[in-house]
Design an enzyme around this catalytic site. Structure first.
Site, short mmCIF file in Angstrom:
data_model
loop_
_atom_site.label_atom_id
_atom_site.label_comp_id
_atom_site.label_asym_id
_atom_site.label_seq_id
_atom_site.Cartn_x
_atom_site.Cartn_y
_atom_site.Cartn_z
N GLU A 1 1.35 -1.18 -0.09
CA GLU A 1 -0.39 0.02 0.34
C GLU A 1 0.83 1.60 -0.08
O GLU A 1 2.27 1.15 0.60
CB GLU A 1 -0.79 -0.25 0.96
CG GLU A 1 -2.10 1.14 0.78
CD GLU A 1 -3.07 0.63 2.13
OE1 GLU A 1 -3.96 1.02 2.01
OE2 GLU A 1 -2.95 0.99 3.41
N GLY B 1 2.26 1.20 11.84
CA GLY B 1 2.12 -0.08 13.15
C GLY B 1 1.56 -0.98 12.38
O GLY B 1 2.40 -1.99 12.92
N MET C 1 -0.39 -3.72 8.29
CA MET C 1 -0.71 -3.48 6.91
C MET C 1 -1.79 -4.64 7.17
O MET C 1 -1.54 -6.19 7.37
CB MET C 1 -0.10 -3.69 6.15
CG MET C 1 0.01 -3.72 4.75
SD MET C 1 -1.22 -1.93 4.24
CE MET C 1 -2.03 -2.69 3.02
N GLU C 2 -3.00 -3.91 6.95
CA GLU C 2 -4.20 -5.47 6.55
C GLU C 2 -3.84 -6.32 4.74
O GLU C 2 -5.05 -7.08 4.74
CB GLU C 2 -5.37 -4.79 6.72
CG GLU C 2 -6.02 -3.76 4.93
CD GLU C 2 -5.12 -2.45 5.45
OE1 GLU C 2 -6.04 -1.61 4.70
OE2 GLU C 2 -4.27 -2.24 6.05
N ASN C 3 -3.02 -6.97 5.24
CA ASN C 3 -2.84 -7.54 3.46
C ASN C 3 -3.71 -8.83 4.47
O ASN C 3 -4.06 -9.32 5.50
CB ASN C 3 -1.20 -8.18 3.70
CG ASN C 3 -0.34 -7.79 3.74
OD1 ASN C 3 -0.26 -6.90 3.28
ND2 ASN C 3 0.79 -7.79 4.62
N GLU D 1 -6.50 -3.96 12.41
CA GLU D 1 -6.42 -4.88 11.57
C GLU D 1 -6.87 -5.63 11.27
O GLU D 1 -7.44 -6.24 9.91
CB GLU D 1 -4.72 -5.83 11.37
CG GLU D 1 -4.04 -3.87 11.74
CD GLU D 1 -3.64 -3.41 10.39
OE1 GLU D 1 -4.41 -3.42 9.45
OE2 GLU D 1 -3.13 -2.12 10.64
N GLU E 1 -9.61 3.26 6.10
CA GLU E 1 -9.31 4.07 8.63
C GLU E 1 -10.11 4.12 8.86
O GLU E 1 -10.09 4.17 10.17
CB GLU E 1 -8.21 5.03 7.32
CG GLU E 1 -6.82 4.11 6.69
CD GLU E 1 -6.26 2.86 7.08
OE1 GLU E 1 -6.45 2.61 8.19
OE2 GLU E 1 -5.75 2.24 6.39
#
Length: 857
Positions: free
Chosen positions: A130, A266, A268-270, A301, A323
Site C-alpha cells: 500500500e 504500525g 498492514m491489513e494484507n 487490522e 481507515e
C-alpha cells in the site's frame, strides 16, 4: 519517478476498459540471502471491453526481459518506459499477458523489503504494497478497483518459510505453490519469506462450527519475548465481536500475524497475512498503555479483513472510510467486547486519536474527510489525522446519530451486498439510511465534505441562588488556515452535557446529571431542559465524547477543574478536560506556565497511564517550543525536579514509576540529575522496583550522549551488551545526539548526502540529530535543509524522502527567520504538491509556537 504517479482519470479509463480475472506470479527468491535482484514472472489474464483497445500495466523493475501479449512477443525497449508497459491492440474479450523481469529488494520498507538480522546474520523479507508498490514485485494493474485472484509460486532458500494470503503449502524442492486467493486488490496481497519463528493455534466458534487457523510469526532473535497467548487472546475477542456485529463470517482461509523488522507503519491489513512492526514484540518492560496500543493495532487490522479487504474502496478518495471504520471498530471492540482488558478505550481514543485529529485539522493542509485524491502523490501524504482520527470521531458521532443497532444493521447489509467488490461512500450511506430511516445527505455534506473544526462553548445565566435561568450551546467555525482546501462551517452535533459536583465524602467529582441532545448547525442552540436546575461545579459539554469539536469550559467550571482535574471519578471526563487544556495551550489561550501549573497540580491523581504518558509528552513539547525563551530554563528545571520526585515516590514496580523514569531521562540536564542516570546505569544508585532493563538503559544512554557525558566508547560498550537490530538503532540515535559539530556533520551526511541507510536506521539517526537543547549547534542546518530538500525528494523513494522532509525541517528554530526562509523556498523551489504540503505543515508548527511563546511571555 516519472510514470509512477497514476492519476484518478487514468485509473477510471483503465477500469472502464478492463476486467481482470487472475494473476499467476512466479518469484525466484533463492538468492535472497545475498540480496540484489530476483526473477519475477507474471501471467495475468484479463478481459478488454473493446477490440484494439490500448492501456498499460505497472511495473517498477531494473530490467524487463520479456513481454508477451496474446502470444505476441513485444519489443521491450519500445513498450517499457517510466515504470509502465504499454499494451496495444487488445483483443475484445480474453487477453493474456506474460512479463519476465528482474525486480529489486529494497531497504526502504516499500515493495519487497530485505533485512539482515545482526543476531543470526539471516535475511528476512516481507512485502508492503500500500499504496502502489505491488508493481515493485510483479507486473500489476495497480489500482484498488481492478480486483483479481492471485496464485503465488515462490522458490526460497532451504529451511526458510514462505507465508502469503492463502494457506501455507508443503514445499517441494524449496518451491512453495499457493492456492489462488479470493478476488482482492493488488495492494493487500503479501509475501513474508525467511527463517521466521512461528506459533500456531486456531479460532473456534462452537455455535457455527467455524475453525480458522491462526499463526503468529517473528524472527527467532525475538522469540523469547513473543507473548503469543496474549496476542491470540485479543485476536479471538476480535473475531467474536466483529463476526457478531458484522453478521458475516471471516472471509479468508486463515489468519496470520507477522511481526516484521523495519516496518514503516504500525501494521498492514494484507488479507489473511497481516504484517505488524516488530517493536510490538516487547523486549523490556512497557506500561499497560503500550499493550493497549498493540491490542488496538491488532483489532484495527482484523476489522480491515471485512472493511477494506472484503469490500474495498473504488478509488483512494474513500481511503478515509477504510481507515476511519477500522479505527472506530478497534476502539468499540475494546470498549464493549466481553472480558476486554481495556474497557476504558474511549478515554484512550479521546486522549490520543482525537488530539491527533484536532492538531491535523488546524494545519494549512486540512481537508474534508472525503478528500479529493487526484493521483497517487495525493494519497501518499493522506495517511493523516483526518483520514484516521477525525473520520473515526465522525463515525462515532454517526453511530450516536443513527443508533448503534441501526448502524451495524446497515453495515451488515453493506457487507452482504458488496462482498469481494468495490464501493463508494454513497453505498455505505445508502445502507445506513435504509436501516436508520435518517436522511444522511445533509449530514454527509456538513461532516464529510467540509474542513476544519468547530468550537463549542456553554453560555449560562444563573440567579443569585445559582439556579440556571438560561442555557445555550454556542458554536463557532474558525476560519481555515491560509491555503486550506474546503470551507469552515457550522455543523449539527450530537452531544451530551454532564453536570459534575464534588462529593464531600469521597472527594471525587461525580456526575449528577446527563443530557443528550442535538446541537443545530447554528451559532446558538438553546437548551431549555436545563433551565431551573441548580448550577453544578463543572459543566462539561461533549461529555462522553460523542462529537468531534473543541470544547471550552465556562469561567466557573475552569476554576473548579483547575483545582480538581485529578478528582473526576471517571477517566473519560478527565481526559476531555486535559485535552481541552492542551488545546488551549496550543491555541495560545492558556500560557505554557499555566499549563505546567495545571499538570503538576493534577497529574499525581491521574490513574490512566496512557493519559499520564501523553501529559509527559505534551509538557515537554510545551516547554521546548511554546514557552517564552525567558521562562524556558525555569520551567524545565521545575518539570525535571517534579519528574524526579514522582519517580522516587511512585509505587515500586508500577507503570507510573517506569513512565516517570522515562520522563525524567528526557529532560535531565544538571550535573546532579545526570549523576542519577549514570548511577542507575552503573547500579551504584537504585530506586526500589525500577528495573533498568535494555530499553530503559538506552533511554538513559541517549540522554547522557545528548548532553555530552557519553561519547563513542560508552555508546559502543552499550551496543556490545545489545547486539541486536534494536541495539543498532538505539546506538545510531545516541551517536547522532552527541552535542559536537563532528557528530552532527556525520549524522547529516549519512542521511542527506548518502542513500545507504535502511529506513529504520535513517529514522533513528534523524531522531538523535534533532535535540531541542542544541538549537545553536543545529542552526546552520536550516539553510542546508532548504538547499538539499528538492534534490532529496526527487531522488529517494516516498517513505525515505518523507522522513527527511518532516524530520529534518528546522522546527526547533522558532523564529520569524525560519518562517521567511520557508516562504522563500516554497515560492522558489516549485515543489510537488505532496512536498509542498509536508513543508507547509512544518512551517505551521513554527507559526503556532511563536504565537504560544507570545502568550507565555
Amino acid at each position: 519517478m516519472p510514470g509512477t504517479n497514476l492519476t484518478r482519470v487514468e485509473a477510471q479509463q483503465r477500469a472502464k476498459l478492463l476486467t481482470v480475472d487472475s494473476y499467476e506470479i512466479d518469484l525466484d527468491l533463492s538468492g535472497a540471502q545475498e540480496g540484489g535482484t530476483f526473477r519475477s514472472v507474471t501471467t495475468v489474464r484479463f478481459d478488454s471491453a473493446e477490440a484494439g483497445g490500448e492501456t498499460f500495466i505497472d511495473l517498477v523493475a531494473p530490467a524487463v526481459h520479456e513481454v508477451v501479449l496474446n502470444g505476441r512477443s513485444l519489443d521491450v525497449a519500445a513498450v517499457f518506459r517510466d515504470s509502465r508497459i504499454a499494451l496495444k491492440h487488445l483483443e475484445q474479450g480474453s487477453n493474456e499477458l506474460r512479463v519476465v523481469a528482474d525486480c529489486a529488494y529494497t531497504n526502504t520498507g516499500e515493495g519487497l523489503h530485505r533485512f539482515v538480522d545482526p543476531v543470526d546474520q539471516q535475511a528476512y523479507l516481507y512485502t508492503q504494497f500500500e499504496v502502489p508498490d505491488a508493481r515493485r514485485v510483479f507486473a500489476s494493474f495497480e489500482q484498488p478497483d481492478l480486483k483479481a485472484t492471485f496464485r503465488f509460486t515462490v522458490r526460497a532458500p532451504s529451511g526458510w518459510t514462505v507465508v502469503s494470503n492463502s494457506p501455507t503449502p508443503e514445499p517441494k524442492d524449496d518451491l512453495w505453490s499457493f492456492e489462488p486467493t479470493p478476488r482482492m486488490s493488488t495492494y493487500i496481497t503479501a509475501l513474508i519469506v525467511g527463517p521466521y519463528h512461528s506459533v500456531h493455534s486456531s479460532y473456534e466458534n462452537a455455535e457455527t462450527g467455524q475453525s480458522v487457523p491462526l499463526g503468529i510469526y517473528c524472527r527467532p532473535s525475538l522469540a523469547e519475548h513473543l507473548d503469543s497467548d496474549a496476542i491470540f487472546e485479543v485476536t479471538r475477542q476480535g473475531f467474536d465481536w466483529f463476526q457478531e456485529k458484522f453478521d458475516y463470517a471471516y472471509p479468508f482461509a486463515k489468519y496470520d500475524q507477522l511481526f516484521v523488522p523495519e516496518f514503516n507503519a504500525g501494521a498492514m491489513e494484507n488479507a489473511g497475512a497481516v504484517t505488524i512492526r516488530d517493536q510490538y514484540v516487547f523486549r523490556s518492560k512497557v506500561t499497560d498503555a503500550a499493550y493497549e496500543v498493540r491490542a488496538a493495532t491488532i483489532l484495527h487490522e482484523l476489522a480491515h479483513m471485512w472493511f477494506g479487504d472484503l469490500v474495498t474502496m473504488e478509488w483512494w478518495n474513500d481511503l478515509w472510510l477504510n481507515e476511519s471504520f477500522a479505527t472506530y471498530a478497534e476502539a468499540a471492540c475494546q470498549a464493549y467486547a466481553p472480558n476486554s482488558r481495556w474497557p476504558h478505550s474511549w478515554t484512550t481514543f479521546a486522549n490520543s486519536m482525537k488530539t491527533w485529529a484536532y492538531r491535523q485539522d488546524q494545519l494549512p493542509s486540512t481537508h474534508p474527510i472525503m478528500a479529493e485524491i487526484n493521483d497517487l502523490d495525493d494519497v501518499l501524504v493522506n495517511f493523516d489525522g483526518i483520514t484516521y482520527a477525525k473520520g473515526a470521531s465522525v463515525l462515532k458521532q454517526l453511530v450516536a446519530y443513527v443508533g448503534e443497532d441501526e448502524f451495524f444493521q446497515g453495515v451488515q447489509a453493506y457487507f452482504k451486498r458488496h462482498a469481494f467488490g468495490n464501493t463508494r461512500l454513497s453505498d455505505l450511506l445508502g445502507a445506513l439510511e435504509e436501516t436508520s430511516g435518517r436522511d444522511l445527505k445533509a449530514w454527509s455534506k456538513a461532516w464529510l465534505e467540509t474542513a476544519g473544526i468547530n468550537v463549542l462553548r456553554p453560555e449560562i445565566e444563573t440567579d443569585e441562588q445559582g439556579v440556571i435561568r438560561s442555557f445555550a450551546v454556542r458554536q463557532e467555525a474558525p476560519a481555515l488556515p491560509e491555503g486550506a482546501k474546503g470551507t469552515s462551517t457550522l455543523r449539527p452535533h450530537r452531544i451530551a452535557i454532564g453536570f459534575y459536583d464534588l462529593d464531600e465524602a469521597s472527594g471525587k467529582l461525580l456526575r449528577g446529571e446527563r443530557l443528550e441532545l442535538d446541537v443545530t448547525a447554528s451559532e446558538a442552540t438553546q437548551v431549555p431542559q436545563l433551565v431551573g436546575k441548580r448550577r453544578p461545579a463543572v459543566i462539561l459539554l461533549n461529555d462522553d465524547d460523542l462529537s468531534y469539536a473543541k470544547v471550552r469550559l465556562d469561567e466557573q467550571s475552569l476554576a473548579a477543574v483547575t483545582q480538581h482535574l485529578g478528582d473526576f471519578e471517571s477517566s473519560l471526563p478527565r481526559a476531555l478536560c486535559w485535552a481541552s487544556a492542551w488545546d488551549m495551550t496550543r491555541d495560545a489561550e492558556l500560557s505554557t506556565s499555566a499549563y505546567l501549573d495545571l499538570v503538576l497540580s493534577g497529574i499525581a491523581k491521574e490513574s490512566d497511564i496512557g493519559v499520564v504518558q501523553s501529559l509527559h509528552r505534551q509538557v515537554k513539547l510545551a516547554i521546548d517550543l511554546y514557552a517564552a525563551p525567558s521562562h524556558h530554563d525555569a520551567l524545565l528545571t521545575r518539570w525535571t525536579e517534579a519528574a524526579l520526585t514522582h519517580l522516587r515516590t511512585a509505587e515500586a514496580g508500577s507503570d507510573h514509576q517506569l513512565a516517570w523514569a522515562r520522563a525524567f531521562a528526557a529532560t535531565a540536564r544538571t550535573p546532579e540529575q545526570l549523576d542519577v542516570l549514570d548511577g542507575l546505569l552503573e547500579g551504584t544508585q537504585t530506586i526500589d522496583g525500577l528495573a533498568v532493563d535494555t530499553e530503559l538503559r538506552w533511554a538513559f544512554v541517549q540522554r547522557l550522549a545528548a548532553v555530552g557525558r557519553f561519547d563513542e566508547s560508552e555508546i559502543t560498550t552499550e551496543y556490545e551488551r545489545d547486539r541486536t537490530a534494536a541495539g543498532e538503532r538505539h546506538a545510531a540515535t545516541a551517536r547522532a545526539a552527541r552535542p559536537t559539530p563532528e557528530a552532527k556533520a556525520e549524522a547529516w551526511a549519512s542521511v542527506v548526502e548518502s542513500d545507504k541507510l535502511p529506513n529504520a536506521v535513517q529514522e533513528a539517526v534523524i531522531a538523535g540529530f534533532v535535540q531541542t537543547d542544541q538549537r545553536e549547534l543545529l542552526a546552520p542546518y536550516a539553510d542546508k535543509y532548504f538547499e538539499a530538500l528538492r534534490a532529496v525528494w526527487d531522488a529517494r523513494s516516498h517513505e525515505m524522502a518523507q522522513q527527511i522532509a518532516v524530520g529534518l525541517y528546522p522546527s526547533i528554530q522558532v523564529s520569524e527567520e525560519t518562517l521567511a526562509k520557508t516562504a522563500d523556498w516554497l515560492s522558489a523551489a516549485e515543489p510537488s504538491a505532496a512536498l509542498r504540503r509536508l513543508v507547509s505543515e512544518s512551517r505551521a508548527g513554527v507559526e503556532r509556537a511563536l504565537k504560544a511563546q507570545g502568550a507565555d511571555a
